[in-house]
Design an enzyme around this catalytic site. Sequence first.
Site, PDB file in Angstrom:
ATOM      1  N   HIS A  66      -6.964 -10.426  23.883  1.00 32.77           N
ATOM      2  CA  HIS A  66      -8.172  -9.692  24.283  1.00 32.77           C
ATOM      3  C   HIS A  66      -8.288  -9.637  25.801  1.00 32.77           C
ATOM      4  O   HIS A  66      -9.138 -10.286  26.413  1.00 32.77           O
ATOM      5  CB  HIS A  66      -9.408 -10.329  23.655  1.00 32.77           C
ATOM      6  CG  HIS A  66      -9.540 -10.065  22.196  1.00 32.77           C
ATOM      7  ND1 HIS A  66      -9.217 -11.006  21.229  1.00 32.77           N
ATOM      8  CD2 HIS A  66      -9.919  -8.945  21.521  1.00 32.77           C
ATOM      9  CE1 HIS A  66      -9.424 -10.482  20.021  1.00 32.77           C
ATOM     10  NE2 HIS A  66      -9.839  -9.235  20.167  1.00 32.77           N
ATOM     11  N   ASN A  67      -7.432  -8.854  26.409  1.00 35.99           N
ATOM     12  CA  ASN A  67      -7.433  -8.644  27.854  1.00 35.99           C
ATOM     13  C   ASN A  67      -7.507  -7.156  28.137  1.00 35.99           C
ATOM     14  O   ASN A  67      -7.704  -6.349  27.223  1.00 35.99           O
ATOM     15  CB  ASN A  67      -6.193  -9.286  28.482  1.00 35.99           C
ATOM     16  CG  ASN A  67      -4.926  -8.874  27.736  1.00 35.99           C
ATOM     17  OD1 ASN A  67      -4.760  -7.713  27.375  1.00 35.99           O
ATOM     18  ND2 ASN A  67      -4.029  -9.826  27.472  1.00 35.99           N
ATOM     19  N   SER A  68      -7.337  -6.775  29.393  1.00 38.77           N
ATOM     20  CA  SER A  68      -7.506  -5.355  29.729  1.00 38.77           C
ATOM     21  C   SER A  68      -6.370  -4.492  29.182  1.00 38.77           C
ATOM     22  O   SER A  68      -6.521  -3.272  29.068  1.00 38.77           O
ATOM     23  CB  SER A  68      -7.628  -5.174  31.250  1.00 38.77           C
ATOM     24  OG  SER A  68      -6.404  -5.466  31.900  1.00 38.77           O
ATOM     25  N   ASP A  74     -14.431  -4.669  24.608  1.00 42.28           N
ATOM     26  CA  ASP A  74     -14.171  -6.117  24.556  1.00 42.28           C
ATOM     27  C   ASP A  74     -14.351  -6.776  25.920  1.00 42.28           C
ATOM     28  O   ASP A  74     -13.787  -7.847  26.175  1.00 42.28           O
ATOM     29  CB  ASP A  74     -12.751  -6.387  24.039  1.00 42.28           C
ATOM     30  CG  ASP A  74     -12.689  -6.506  22.524  1.00 42.28           C
ATOM     31  OD1 ASP A  74     -13.713  -6.874  21.917  1.00 42.28           O
ATOM     32  OD2 ASP A  74     -11.628  -6.215  21.940  1.00 42.28           O
ATOM     33  N   ASP A 125      -9.202   0.254  17.517  1.00 44.95           N
ATOM     34  CA  ASP A 125      -9.283  -1.169  17.854  1.00 44.95           C
ATOM     35  C   ASP A 125      -8.212  -2.000  17.139  1.00 44.95           C
ATOM     36  O   ASP A 125      -7.730  -2.994  17.686  1.00 44.95           O
ATOM     37  CB  ASP A 125     -10.673  -1.686  17.491  1.00 44.95           C
ATOM     38  CG  ASP A 125     -10.947  -3.089  18.017  1.00 44.95           C
ATOM     39  OD1 ASP A 125     -10.328  -3.469  19.032  1.00 44.95           O
ATOM     40  OD2 ASP A 125     -11.760  -3.797  17.415  1.00 44.95           O
TER      41      ASP A 125
END
Length: 716
Positions: A455-457, A496, A613
């Site tokens: 869950h990062n950019s 997120d 997603d």
Amino acid sequence: GCKAKSLKQSITLLRVIPVKATVLLVFSKDDSQSNGFLWACERAGFSCSIARTPETALQCFLEKHHDIIIIDHRHSRYFDAEVLCGYVQRGSSAPVPGCGDREEASVMPLIAAGFNRRYVENPHMMSCYNELIQLEYGEVHAQFQLRACNAIFTAMEQSQEAIEITNEDQLIQYVNPAYEAIMGYQQGELLGKEGVEVPKSEKNKPDLLETINSCIRNGKEWQGVYFAKKKNGDSVQQNVKIMPVIGQGGKHKDRRKGSLDVRSTTSRGSDGESGWGGTATALPADPTIGVHTQVINIINAAQESSPMPVAEALDRVLEILRTTELYSPQLGTKDEDPHTNDLVGGLMMDGLRRLSGNEYIFATKQPHHIPGHLGTPLSLSDIPQYVARTMENEESWDFDIFSLEAATIRRPLVYLGLKVFSRFGVCEFLHCSESTLRAWLQAIEANYHSSNSYHNSTHAADVLHATAYFLSKEHVKQSLDPVDEVAALIAATVHDVDHPGRTNSFLCNAGSELAILYNDTAVLESHHAALAFQITTRDDKCNIFKNMERTEYRTLRQAIIDMVLATEMTKHFEHVNKFVNSINKPLAESVKSILTSPENRILIKRMLIKCADVSNPCRPLQLCIEWAGRISEEYFAQTDEEKRQGLPVVMPVFDRNTCSIPKSQISFIDYFITDMFDAWDAFADLPNLMQHLDNNFKYWKNLDERKLRSLRPPME
């Protein structure tokens, strides 16, 4: 006194909180009839008390004030049911149905005694159950509504805001004390008079009244400045909101003194309008009862005249409809598929609370600024050539996001965002400059945690890419408006932001600040949406919304929030099933006109971002494998931390020493992905994605059949 806001809250609460009826059975002895009602109460979820004598019945009623009282009228030698009914009626106006013999010809003696209803002896359980349900939705709900009206009028009487209610013929039905104080009239001087009979101020524009009446006739609210004439002849300027009340025939006028806070003046809940006064209007269905409840009522009515096999089948239908897990598939035992059960527990639950009181506070991390030699681009034209080359095929589904991640030193969101937003004309729609957009993308990316393996950019950029790809599909383009496209792209970018690399279940179990703030409900998704708007609006340099007209901004904001919240997995099956029923099925029947309705556009947008997603299993194999490794590592890290902190382990299969990644991927695809993408493919036409999904599933199956637990075979 109470403000009008209290009135709004009272109405909303009194209308939407379901209250289960309480029942008192007065039977001198057990028999099949009393047992029938006992079973019916249990089935309906009603609280039930039993009394054998008039004395215990009256004492029990005075303690609990039951909503339904059923008195056995068959055996008069034990007690006089009519006398007992009279005692009860003097203590309360609760509905009191009687249970009588088959031979009694007239109900008039029972009505005279105070009974509301007569039930002819019939011990059949379903007959007893249907009787109770009809009572609940008839007399009992009417009692609840009367209590609600009493509370509402108490609030209106105490309100410091002037309130006037007229019927559809503009006859004044009610004014509150604040109205009397402001306008100088007494209630008796106004009630029953037409609004036009009350003197009007000459300061209003000549066509103002016609404008107001036109709005009301069209069922619309009117709000603005209105000059009223007091009894003494003085004109007073007031900020007025007038609301037509649908279904009840009245109009509610709220005169505000020195305030434009219209949010606190409306007297309707979020699910429709409510009010009082006027002639009742016949409607096809009760607007205060949800569709779900209306369906249950229809089935209940159908059961009464149905043969036994049909009644029993409908009984099973009612059981399904009444469950709170209406949209959730039924899982087998935990032994059948621990991977699926752990995924469901970890992604769809809000955690198990610790009983020890030992809480671990999971602090929100600070924005991550990634060092590196790559400068921030001023515009699209400033993007370095080697970065631009990695984005040449960004319109293709096979686009390699990891090449962009490497080229941008783990800052892919700014670069991909600039290109995608430019392609969709986002700056033009928002009336913002490219430099503002660039600053916004920088601020959002800085608040993604580079330390998270998944869950990062890069994940945000991947979801943005998938969103843009879906928006380019013909069927999607035909169904959505420009505001929907812009909302989808922004929602994908921020969906997120500030993700801590832990699930909602972990945060709830840990007693984190976020879980406490959002009451253990959609914790992360609520945080992502709220923080995104905080980041955007706190600095003009990155406020991409600053030049938007207020109404347009509100529409866009609501759409973004709705899409971000749709990524929460607890409502996964609800979203998918609504999409199938409202979009796929009408399309299969060639009913295309429904696609552009506001309700269905919302369903399409939710489905779009949900698929974007979790689209990893539909990517080319090597991308799919990389994503599988990253999400597994993040879950492994969570399990490690849960063990260190003594927290419940919400996904035990994600133990880095024992986990089978192929099995976890197979379960995820089987349980969450296949049905959702089948439905999305049927709408958006995505054969390439479905082919990748099939290939990837076979890949994981092959590894699992070879008893391998790793991402790749050993030879690789």
